[in-house]
Design an enzyme around this catalytic site. Structure first.
Site, PDB file in Angstrom:
ATOM      1  N   ASP A  46       0.843  -1.203   0.000  1.00  0.00           N
ATOM      2  CA  ASP A  46       0.000   0.000   0.000  1.00  0.00           C
ATOM      3  C   ASP A  46       0.877   1.251   0.000  1.00  0.00           C
ATOM      4  OD1 ASP A  46       0.851  -0.169   2.600  1.00  0.00           O
ATOM      5  OD2 ASP A  46      -1.123   0.058   3.520  1.00  0.00           O
ATOM      6  N   SER A  47       2.201   1.072   0.012  1.00  0.00           N
ATOM      7  CA  SER A  47       3.127   2.185  -0.241  1.00  0.00           C
ATOM      8  C   SER A  47       2.828   2.807  -1.607  1.00  0.00           C
ATOM      9  CB  SER A  47       4.577   1.696  -0.187  1.00  0.00           C
ATOM     10  OG  SER A  47       4.750   0.551  -1.003  1.00  0.00           O
ATOM     11  N   ASP A  50      -1.052  -6.120  -0.215  1.00  0.00           N
ATOM     12  CA  ASP A  50      -1.348  -5.502   1.080  1.00  0.00           C
ATOM     13  C   ASP A  50      -2.838  -5.301   1.272  1.00  0.00           C
ATOM     14  OD1 ASP A  50       0.818  -5.100   2.713  1.00  0.00           O
ATOM     15  OD2 ASP A  50       1.320  -3.131   1.893  1.00  0.00           O
ATOM     16  N   LYS A  89      -1.078  -9.405   2.988  1.00  0.00           N
ATOM     17  CA  LYS A  89      -0.304  -8.955   4.154  1.00  0.00           C
ATOM     18  C   LYS A  89      -1.142  -7.950   4.924  1.00  0.00           C
ATOM     19  CE  LYS A  89       3.382  -6.035   3.732  1.00  0.00           C
ATOM     20  NZ  LYS A  89       2.883  -4.849   4.454  1.00  0.00           N
ATOM     21  N   GLU A 106      -1.151  -5.462   8.743  1.00  0.00           N
ATOM     22  CA  GLU A 106      -0.266  -4.873   9.748  1.00  0.00           C
ATOM     23  C   GLU A 106      -0.799  -5.062  11.169  1.00  0.00           C
ATOM     24  OE1 GLU A 106       0.462  -0.749   8.805  1.00  0.00           O
ATOM     25  OE2 GLU A 106       1.167  -1.225   6.784  1.00  0.00           O
ATOM     26  N   GLU A 166       9.500  -4.188  10.292  1.00  0.00           N
ATOM     27  CA  GLU A 166       9.858  -2.871   9.747  1.00  0.00           C
ATOM     28  C   GLU A 166      10.268  -1.919  10.870  1.00  0.00           C
ATOM     29  OE1 GLU A 166       7.081  -1.156   6.982  1.00  0.00           O
ATOM     30  OE2 GLU A 166       8.200   0.739   6.878  1.00  0.00           O
TER      31      GLU A 166
HETATM   32  O1  KIV Z   1       3.582  -1.064   1.583  1.00  0.00           O
HETATM   33  C1  KIV Z   1       4.735  -1.512   1.513  1.00  0.00           C
HETATM   34  O2  KIV Z   1       5.468  -1.285   0.547  1.00  0.00           O
HETATM   35  C2  KIV Z   1       5.215  -2.321   2.619  1.00  0.00           C
HETATM   36  C3  KIV Z   1       6.677  -2.632   2.671  1.00  0.00           C
HETATM   37  C4  KIV Z   1       7.479  -1.422   2.817  1.00  0.00           C
HETATM   38  C5  KIV Z   1       6.999  -3.655   3.679  1.00  0.00           C
HETATM   39  O3  KIV Z   1       4.453  -2.702   3.459  1.00  0.00           O
END
Ligand code: KIV
Length: 275
Positions: free
Chosen positions: A48-49, A87, A117, A119, A187
Site C-alpha cells: 500500500d506504499s 497488502d 499482508k 499490519e 519494519e
Molecule cells: O507497503 C509496503 O510497501 C510495505 C513494505 C514497505 C513492507 O508494506
C-alpha cells in the site's frame, strides 16, 4: 522463484532453514512487475506504499481496496509466474471479521494475488489472521513501524526501543506465527530485536530497516531504483532512475526542437497507416 502455488510457502520455510536469504521488492503495475519477474527476485509485494510512491499521498491511509485490487491484478498481468503478496489497506480488516475475510478473499480472486499482508500484532489482528487463514488465504504479518499506524505513532518512528516495547513485539511475533502467518515483515525496529524474533519463530522474517539478522529483505521499488523523493536512511540505491529518465526526456526534447527526431525511419508508421 517461479510460482508453484502453495509449494512456495514450503520453499520459503526451507530457505530460512537452509539460510538462503529471501528477496522481496514492491511493484505496482504491469511494466514494473515484468522487470521484477525478469530478475532473481523471490517475491513481489503490491504494497500500500503505492499510495505514497505512485498516487502521491502523504501516507498510506487513503489507499482503498479498489486501488489494491486494480494494482495487484495489473502486477499479476505483468508477472504471471511470480509469487505476489497484496497488502490489505487501512480499514479493510479493522472493522469486522467478515469484512476482513471478504477483503482478503477479494485480493486473491479479483486481485489475483497469492497471499495477503496485514499490519499489527494485537489480539484482534491475531483473530483476523486466524479467520482469514481459515478461509484458505495465506497471510504475511507485518509488525514494528507499521505505516498504517503513523498517526498513533506520531510519525514514522523506529519501534521496539524500550524494554517493554521490545518484549511486546517479541510476544506478538510468536502469537502471529501461532495464528497462522507464513511470513513476517519486520519494519523499523532495532537489529537486535529483529535477530531475537527471527530466532524465536520458524516462519521466515523479512526486514525493512530492521538490520542484517533476518531471513530476507524487502525494499520499495522506487527507493532502490532511485525513483523517489523520500529516501529513508536504511535504503541502498542500486540505480538512479530519476536521473536516467530526466536525461532521456531532455534528449527527446532537444531532438524534437532540433528536428533530429523524427528522422526518416521514424515517420513511416502514420504515413503507411494513412495511405
Ligand atoms: O507497503 C509496503 O510497501 C510495505 C513494505 C514497505 C513492507 O508494506
Amino acid at each position: 522463484m517461479k510460482n508453484n502455488n502453495q509449494q512456495n510457502l514450503h520453499a520459503f520455510r526451507k530457505m530460512k532453514a537452509e539460510g538462503t536469504k529471501i528477496c522481496m521488492v514492491t511493484a505496482y503495475d504491469a511494466s514494473m512487475a515484468r522487470c521484477v519477474a525478469a530478475s532473481d527476485m523471490d517475491i513481489i509485494l503490491v504494497g500500500d506504499s503505492l499510495g505514497m510512491v505512485v498516487l502521491g499521498y502523504e501516507n498510506t491511509l487513503q489507499v482503498t481496496m479498489g486501488d489494491m485490487i486494480t494494482h495487484s491484478a495489473a502486477v499479476r498481468r505483468g508477472a504471471p509466474q511470480s509469487f505476489v503478496i497484496a497488502d490489505m489497506p487501512y480499514l479493510s480488516y479493522h472493522l469486522s471479521l467478515d469484512e476482513a475475510k471478504a477483503n482478503a478473499a477479494a485480493l486473491i480472486t479479483a486481485g489475483k494475488a497469492d497471499a495477503v499482508k496485514l499490519e499489527g500484532g494485537t489480539a484482534s489482528r491475531q483473530e483476523a489472521i486466524r479467520q482469514i487463514v481459515d478461509c484458505e488465504v495465506p497471510v504475511c504479518g507485518h509488525i514494528g513501524l507499521t505505516p498504517q499506524s503513523v498517526y498513533r505513532f506520531g510519525g514514522f518512528r523506529v519501534q521496539g526501543k524500550t524494554p517493554e516495547a521490545h518484549e511486546q513485539l517479541l510476544r506478538q511475533a510468536v502469537a502471529l506465527e501461532k495464528a497462522g502467518i507464513f511470513m513476517l515483515v519486520l519494519e523499523g525496529i532495532p537489529e537486535e530485536l529483529a535477530r531475537e524474533i527471527t530466532a524465536a519463530v520458524k516462519i521466515p522474517t523479512i526486514g525493512i530497516g530492521a538490520g542484517r539478522y533476518v531471513d530476507g529483505q524487502v525494499l520499495v521499488y522506487h527507493d532502490l531504483l532511485g525513483h523517489s523523493t523520500l529516501m529513508p536512511k536504511f535504503v541502498k540505491q542500486y540505480a538512479n532512475l530519476d536521473q536516467t529518465i530526466t536525461s532521456a526526456l531532455n534528449g527527446y526534447c532537444a531532438e524534437v526542437r532540433s528536428g533530429a527526431f523524427p528522422a526518416a525511419e521514424h515517420t513511416y508508421y502514420p504515413i503507411t497507416e494513412q495511405e
